[in-house]
Design an enzyme around this catalytic site. Structure first.
Site, PDB file in Angstrom:
ATOM      1  CB  ILE A  48      83.332  31.611  65.441  1.00  0.00           C
ATOM      2  CG1 ILE A  48      83.018  32.031  64.057  1.00  0.00           C
ATOM      3  CG2 ILE A  48      82.036  30.886  66.388  1.00  0.00           C
ATOM      4  CD1 ILE A  48      82.942  30.665  63.290  1.00  0.00           C
ATOM      5  CB  SER A 170      82.152  23.447  58.186  1.00  0.00           C
ATOM      6  OG  SER A 170      81.633  24.153  57.008  1.00  0.00           O
ATOM      7  CE1 TYR A 197      87.630  24.281  57.840  1.00  0.00           C
ATOM      8  CE2 TYR A 197      86.012  24.152  56.330  1.00  0.00           C
ATOM      9  CZ  TYR A 197      86.487  24.619  57.297  1.00  0.00           C
ATOM     10  OH  TYR A 197      85.395  25.344  58.230  1.00  0.00           O
ATOM     11  CE  LYS A 201      86.016  21.927  60.593  1.00  0.00           C
ATOM     12  NZ  LYS A 201      85.817  22.757  61.739  1.00  0.00           N
TER      13      LYS A 201
HETATM   14  N1  LIG Z   1      84.228  31.066  59.371  1.00  0.00           N
HETATM   15  C1  LIG Z   1      83.370  30.342  58.706  1.00  0.00           C
HETATM   16  O1  LIG Z   1      82.889  30.810  57.556  1.00  0.00           O
HETATM   17  C2  LIG Z   1      83.131  29.048  59.048  1.00  0.00           C
HETATM   18  C3  LIG Z   1      82.151  28.340  58.488  1.00  0.00           C
HETATM   19  C4  LIG Z   1      81.877  27.010  58.921  1.00  0.00           C
HETATM   20  C5  LIG Z   1      82.764  26.342  60.088  1.00  0.00           C
HETATM   21  N2  LIG Z   1      83.761  27.242  60.486  1.00  0.00           N
HETATM   22  C6  LIG Z   1      84.441  26.631  61.505  1.00  0.00           C
HETATM   23  O2  LIG Z   1      84.397  27.611  62.794  1.00  0.00           O
HETATM   24  C7  LIG Z   1      85.392  27.266  63.749  1.00  0.00           C
HETATM   25  C8  LIG Z   1      86.069  28.643  63.957  1.00  0.00           C
HETATM   26  O3  LIG Z   1      86.532  29.250  62.820  1.00  0.00           O
HETATM   27  P1  LIG Z   1      86.841  30.783  62.828  1.00  0.00           P
HETATM   28  O4  LIG Z   1      85.948  31.101  61.420  1.00  0.00           O
HETATM   29  O5  LIG Z   1      86.396  31.712  63.787  1.00  0.00           O
HETATM   30  O6  LIG Z   1      88.546  31.051  62.150  1.00  0.00           O
HETATM   31  P2  LIG Z   1      89.660  31.810  62.993  1.00  0.00           P
HETATM   32  O7  LIG Z   1      89.210  33.152  62.797  1.00  0.00           O
HETATM   33  O8  LIG Z   1      90.729  31.450  61.905  1.00  0.00           O
HETATM   34  O9  LIG Z   1      89.795  31.139  63.965  1.00  0.00           O
HETATM   35  C9  LIG Z   1      90.269  30.042  64.459  1.00  0.00           C
HETATM   36  C10 LIG Z   1      90.832  29.720  65.921  1.00  0.00           C
HETATM   37  O10 LIG Z   1      91.431  28.500  65.873  1.00  0.00           O
HETATM   38  C11 LIG Z   1      92.686  28.782  66.531  1.00  0.00           C
HETATM   39  N3  LIG Z   1      93.746  27.591  65.908  1.00  0.00           N
HETATM   40  C12 LIG Z   1      94.227  27.307  64.875  1.00  0.00           C
HETATM   41  N4  LIG Z   1      95.013  26.394  64.937  1.00  0.00           N
HETATM   42  C13 LIG Z   1      95.287  25.953  66.223  1.00  0.00           C
HETATM   43  C14 LIG Z   1      96.065  25.054  66.899  1.00  0.00           C
HETATM   44  N5  LIG Z   1      96.852  24.465  66.448  1.00  0.00           N
HETATM   45  N6  LIG Z   1      95.810  24.975  68.276  1.00  0.00           N
HETATM   46  C15 LIG Z   1      94.921  25.565  68.901  1.00  0.00           C
HETATM   47  N7  LIG Z   1      93.910  26.697  68.527  1.00  0.00           N
HETATM   48  C16 LIG Z   1      94.035  26.983  67.167  1.00  0.00           C
HETATM   49  C17 LIG Z   1      93.007  29.957  66.076  1.00  0.00           C
HETATM   50  O11 LIG Z   1      94.174  30.339  66.744  1.00  0.00           O
HETATM   51  P3  LIG Z   1      95.517  31.216  66.282  1.00  0.00           P
HETATM   52  O12 LIG Z   1      94.709  32.726  66.694  1.00  0.00           O
HETATM   53  O13 LIG Z   1      96.555  31.038  67.286  1.00  0.00           O
HETATM   54  O14 LIG Z   1      95.671  30.992  64.894  1.00  0.00           O
HETATM   55  C18 LIG Z   1      91.969  30.747  66.116  1.00  0.00           C
HETATM   56  O15 LIG Z   1      91.542  31.213  67.534  1.00  0.00           O
HETATM   57  C19 LIG Z   1      86.437  26.371  62.988  1.00  0.00           C
HETATM   58  O16 LIG Z   1      86.356  25.186  63.479  1.00  0.00           O
HETATM   59  C20 LIG Z   1      86.010  26.487  61.534  1.00  0.00           C
HETATM   60  O17 LIG Z   1      86.318  25.486  60.823  1.00  0.00           O
HETATM   61  C21 LIG Z   1      83.905  28.681  60.297  1.00  0.00           C
END
Ligand SMILES: NC(=O)c1ccc[n+]([C@@H]2O[C@H](COP(=O)([O-])OP(=O)(O)OC[C@H]3O[C@@H](n4cnc5c(N)ncnc54)[C@H](OP(=O)(O)O)[C@@H]3O)[C@@H](O)[C@H]2O)c1
Length: 325
Positions: A48, A170, A197, A201
């Site tokens: 995202i 979330s 998690y 959130k």
């Molecule tokens: N996907 C869903 O269904 C969903 C639903 C509700 C909320 N969310 C929220 O949306 C947000 C984005 O998640 P996403 O779904 O896009 O997941 P994602 O594809 O796993 O992306 C997460 C991002 O966070 C980075 N990250 C992880 N650990 C880190 C650290 N220690 N320092 C700096 N950056 C770090 C990752 O970097 P790397 O590339 O280095 O791992 C990646 O760029 C999160 O806050 C998640 O909780 C997601």
């Protein structure tokens, strides 16, 4: 034959129902230019965050991808520059699992970038383990690291006002539990990764709420966001037995990353949202969070506990200063 047809029809109906429930499209709206605005997107290297950064860049903003992997961060920045034709997209190193790294990032940013209009606290994990600072990994990356980052950048946000903080939370906050006396301690128990998690959130929702209270009277506003269920790598640490269920579910029903970026982008850029500062948004609309997400006492206790854990004393928001652009 008849029952097979009936079964197929039922399956199709269920699929259609779930598809529309989980992938509600965002309402169409204007996409104003962001030329002259500077944004930070944490976790902008994938999922995202990368989709959010791409759209901000497409609209002309200067975008800093704050990510922990230089290889993934530089690659994402280069891809976004090529796709959008905007040369003002750069990677800067930030590992939210290390308070030292958060401080180093903030110092470098404040030294090198004169403005900050949009801080998108997006990065997140769902994993077990402990950080070098001794806190639960998920709690620190998803909440504590972002809490410190926001505090360190608050004066720059204030000087660049009007400016916004968007915290990607979330709907999983519904199962969150936060004990102010045990903040940051790794969660124990059978479903510890999931629980940690949800707790983090809930902290995101409460952080936005308390931050808005403390920023009243300034031109910095903030919003917590549920992006929907999005097919990204967030479940990469899910237990092996769960993956055969999650992968097809995500593929069939979840939003793609660009759709998931819609509500964060809405909160970052839509005009006239200031009166909703501190609120929780989903599907580009303000929504009521679950009861614990509305607990002002818990929000205050989380704030004070977070200040203690990151080594910041109580502080007031910066006094209104001369406005930048
Ligand atoms: N996907 C869903 O269904 C969903 C639903 C509700 C909320 N969310 C929220 O949306 C947000 C984005 O998640 P996403 O779904 O896009 O997941 P994602 O594809 O796993 O992306 C997460 C991002 O966070 C980075 N990250 C992880 N650990 C880190 C650290 N220690 N320092 C700096 N950056 C770090 C990752 O970097 P790397 O590339 O280095 O791992 C990646 O760029 C999160 O806050 C998640 O909780 C997601």
């Amino acid at each position: 034959m008849c029952s097979a047809l009936l079964g197929a029809a039922l399956l199709l109906a269920l699929y259609t129902l779930l598809y529309h429930a989980l992938r509600r499209p965002a309402p169409p709206r204007a996409r104003p230019s962001l030329r002259g605005r500077t944004a930070i997107v944490t976790g902008g290297s994938g999922g995202i965050g990368a989709a959010t950064a791409r759209e901000l860049a497409r609209r002309g903003a200067r975008v800093v991808l704050a990510a922990r992997s230089a290889a993934r961060g530089e690659a994402a920045a280069s891809r976004i520059r090529t796709e959008t034709g905007n040369a003002e997209v750069r990677f800067m190193h930030l590992d939210l699992a290390s308070l030292r790294s958060v401080r180093a990032f903030a110092s470098a940013f404040l030294r090198e970038e004169p403005h900050l209009h949009l801080l998108i606290n997006n990065a997140g994990v769902s994993a077990g383990g402990q950080t070098e600072d001794g806190y639960g990994l998920t709690f620190q990356v998803n909440h504590l690291g972002h809490f410190l980052l926001t505090q360190l950048l608050l004066e720059r946000l204030q000087r660049s006002a009007p400016s916004r903080v968007v915290i990607v939370a979330s709907s999983a906050h519904c199962s969150g539990r936060l004990d102010p006396a045990a903040l940051g301690r790794p969660v124990r128990g059978a479903l510890q990764t999931f629980q940690a998690y949800c707790d983090s959130k809930l902290a995101n929702v409460l952080h936005a709420r308390e931050l808005a209270t403390r920023l009243q009277g300034t031109e910095v506003t903030c919003y917590a966001v549920h992006p929907g269920f999005v097919n990204t790598e967030i479940f990469r640490h899910a237990p092996l037995w769960l993956k055969p269920l999650l992968v097809p579910l995500a593929w069939l029903f979840f939003r793609d990353a660009a759709e998931g970026a819609e509500t964060p982008l809405y909160c970052a850029t839509q005009e006239g949202l200031e009166r909703f500062s501190g609120r929780y948004f989903a599907d580009c609309r303000p929504q009521e969070p679950w009861p614990r997400g509305r607990d002002d006492g818990l929000a205050r206790a989380l704030w004070e506990g977070s200040e203690r854990l990151v080594g910041l004393g109580p502080r007031r928001p910066p006094a209104p200063a001369a406005r930048g652009q």
